[in-house]
Motif scaffolding. Sequence first.
Motif, PDB file in Angstrom:
ATOM      1  N   GLN A   1       1.197   3.967  -3.134  1.00 27.30           N
ATOM      2  CA  GLN A   1       0.356   5.033  -2.670  1.00 27.30           C
ATOM      3  C   GLN A   1       0.452   6.001  -3.395  1.00 27.30           C
ATOM      4  O   GLN A   1       1.232   6.545  -4.278  1.00 27.30           O
ATOM      5  CB  GLN A   1       1.163   5.519  -1.084  1.00 27.30           C
ATOM      6  CG  GLN A   1       0.204   6.280  -0.468  1.00 27.30           C
ATOM      7  CD  GLN A   1       0.382   7.932  -0.368  1.00 27.30           C
ATOM      8  OE1 GLN A   1       1.370   8.180  -1.101  1.00 27.30           O
ATOM      9  NE2 GLN A   1      -0.522   8.563   0.058  1.00 27.30           N
ATOM     10  N   VAL A  33       6.639   5.280  -4.188  1.00 23.25           N
ATOM     11  CA  VAL A  33       7.814   5.178  -4.970  1.00 23.25           C
ATOM     12  C   VAL A  33       7.497   4.506  -6.490  1.00 23.25           C
ATOM     13  O   VAL A  33       8.149   4.762  -7.382  1.00 23.25           O
ATOM     14  CB  VAL A  33       8.790   4.409  -4.209  1.00 23.25           C
ATOM     15  CG1 VAL A  33       8.513   2.936  -4.038  1.00 23.25           C
ATOM     16  CG2 VAL A  33      10.302   4.568  -5.040  1.00 23.25           C
ATOM     17  N   ASN A  48       1.051  -1.299   0.016  1.00 23.13           N
ATOM     18  CA  ASN A  48       0.049  -0.057   0.055  1.00 23.13           C
ATOM     19  C   ASN A  48       0.885   1.121   0.019  1.00 23.13           C
ATOM     20  O   ASN A  48       0.443   2.205  -0.519  1.00 23.13           O
ATOM     21  CB  ASN A  48      -1.003   0.048   1.240  1.00 23.13           C
ATOM     22  CG  ASN A  48      -1.926  -1.010   1.056  1.00 23.13           C
ATOM     23  OD1 ASN A  48      -2.584  -1.041   0.055  1.00 23.13           O
ATOM     24  ND2 ASN A  48      -2.751  -1.332   2.108  1.00 23.13           N
ATOM     25  N   TRP A  49       1.950   1.084   0.775  1.00 25.10           N
ATOM     26  CA  TRP A  49       2.934   2.304   0.770  1.00 25.10           C
ATOM     27  C   TRP A  49       3.686   2.601  -0.514  1.00 25.10           C
ATOM     28  O   TRP A  49       3.830   3.607  -0.983  1.00 25.10           O
ATOM     29  CB  TRP A  49       3.888   2.111   1.927  1.00 25.10           C
ATOM     30  CG  TRP A  49       4.922   3.060   2.075  1.00 25.10           C
ATOM     31  CD1 TRP A  49       6.282   2.737   2.388  1.00 25.10           C
ATOM     32  CD2 TRP A  49       4.981   4.527   1.785  1.00 25.10           C
ATOM     33  NE1 TRP A  49       7.054   4.048   2.441  1.00 25.10           N
ATOM     34  CE2 TRP A  49       6.390   5.006   2.294  1.00 25.10           C
ATOM     35  CE3 TRP A  49       3.943   5.573   1.623  1.00 25.10           C
ATOM     36  CZ2 TRP A  49       6.693   6.486   2.071  1.00 25.10           C
ATOM     37  CZ3 TRP A  49       4.269   6.784   1.400  1.00 25.10           C
ATOM     38  CH2 TRP A  49       5.625   7.285   1.838  1.00 25.10           C
ATOM     39  N   LEU A  50       4.204   1.321  -1.011  1.00 23.01           N
ATOM     40  CA  LEU A  50       4.947   1.333  -2.392  1.00 23.01           C
ATOM     41  C   LEU A  50       3.856   2.033  -3.498  1.00 23.01           C
ATOM     42  O   LEU A  50       4.516   2.761  -4.310  1.00 23.01           O
ATOM     43  CB  LEU A  50       5.240  -0.087  -2.903  1.00 23.01           C
ATOM     44  CG  LEU A  50       6.374  -0.694  -2.173  1.00 23.01           C
ATOM     45  CD1 LEU A  50       6.363  -2.125  -2.430  1.00 23.01           C
ATOM     46  CD2 LEU A  50       7.760   0.052  -2.403  1.00 23.01           C
TER      47      LEU A  50
END
Lengths: 318, 274
Positions: free
Chosen positions: A150, A155, A146-148
């Motif tokens: 986002q 990123v 989820n962070w990759l």
Amino acid sequence: MTTETPSKATSSTAAPAPRARGRRPDLTPLWLLTPAGLVIVLVTVLPIIYLVYTSFTDYNQRTLFTGEFRYTGFEQYTTLLGSSAFWKSLLRTVLFTAAMVIGSMVIGMGVSHLLTRLRGFWRYTTTVVLIMAWAMPNVASSLVWNWLFQPGYGVVNWGLDQMRVFGDTSSLNWAGDPAHAYTAIWLLIVWQAVPFIALTLNAAEEQVPSEYLEAARLDGAGEFTVYRVITLNFLKPTLLLVTILSVIWDYNVFNQIWLISQGGPGDSTSTLGVFTYKTAFVGFEIGQGAAISVVTTLMLLGLTAFYIRSLLKSGEDL
Amino acid sequence: MSRSRWKANTLAAIFCLVWIFPVYWMINSAFKPRADLLTTTPKFLPTHPTLDNFVTAVTQENFLTNLRNSVIVVAATVVLSIAVGIFAAAALSRFRFAGRRAILVVILAVQMLPGTALLIPMFALFNTANLLGTYYGLILAYLATTLPFSIWVMRGFFVAIPVEIEEAARIDGAGTWRILFSVLFPLVAPGVIATSIFAFIAAWNDYLVAYTFMQDQSHYTLPVWLASFTNPTSGTDYGGQMAASVLFALPVVVFFLIIQRNLVSGMSAGAVKG
């Protein structure tokens, strides 16, 4: 596999009983199995029986409070088979499972073959990297995903943007449309599935007798032909086992889809696992959820039987 | 260095970089201050390393309660799986009796059930028995998975013990139970450790059962805490969540590296799903 105790005499004579009374069957295994047997009956057999039973009732949210439910015969099943949401999620599951299995098998075979070519530092490093990816708990890896991915600061969006191929992707919302959501989830599942496939296949691939490979090369066969004709032949039983396991696991994937897209947008990434879960624990239609689970289990049962048969054939001694 | 070796090494380097990147990104983000996390051009190195995110993670209001829940439930699951499973594993490996193969087939088949097949009836049964939201309910639910594969994995270790050792003990006059406790159990100790780790990982990683059964912030376990790691005022705190993920994943990764020799065999029974 190692052989088992070859004869009765060595392992199943209990305290020496007087011969004259004739041979009593040894009850030791029974005593040994009783505790585990009781637990398995309690936590597996009974729930499965209860699952089938509730699928023939109208067990729902009201029942959770009042304890009342009625026997409704095959009604849950007729409802289910007439529901387009069910057929759609079945189709999604089949297609998505195929995509995940093919993706992870192809990459896994490639990495397994690459490992046979590596020695020393790179072999060690690649193995450690594989184990790291494999070891990540899937709740943690779903959150990392989820962070990759986002929108805004992820990123992946930045990387795609730098390529200047897809236009401005900096605020691309991956959970916003089915194709993107599927891509992100597919990448995650493949990333975590490849290590097991690669390491298992590699264990088998290292056993391929080098004389065969050398003989084929002397006959002028190219590397790809050698792999296709000889290596693949040796890998067949392992490939079969790993493929069936992958199908079963990917069919049952839940956490990653739930944590990345919640089955959305709409119902577009709602595979059978998510569909069943939503029916049983969001709408609390327990009876209906039970019916879907029974149908899913029956589908998987065929595969499971096939898996156990292949396991026996590959020399696993029961 | 031959050309083909060089080619293989280059491929390996590319593969390793790509495959480790998500793990690296988790660690890198965990050590970055908030200002360095939310930049339009990502910072590939934590140039201002800080432990703030870890402090944020462990000072969350439910962290300690949920950690305690996890530790209690996981420990009970592991101990029960081993204590109950080791006898069954011995029976299924050192004895021949009617129905043995059928039992082994059932043990394998249970691993292949879809998660909801047990989750739904257990939820209904536990609701009636008032076990929802209790440690007992969660432990029972975990045993459904961990006990069968513990039996399967430990059986593999038992099978590997040569019969001669058993025969020698028998000739010395030891009875069946004596042989079991004084000869066989000590010899499968390494197997017990590996099996404990498998059971630990399965119970430690579970999100679905805990999320469904516990129904309350203070009763949740760590995976549920991790997934609900959001800051009510400013959305998801990615730095904090990545730090929490590092803490949560660390014991599992360490254990994985310890038992890597046994990984492939444990997997065939679905011990740690890929």
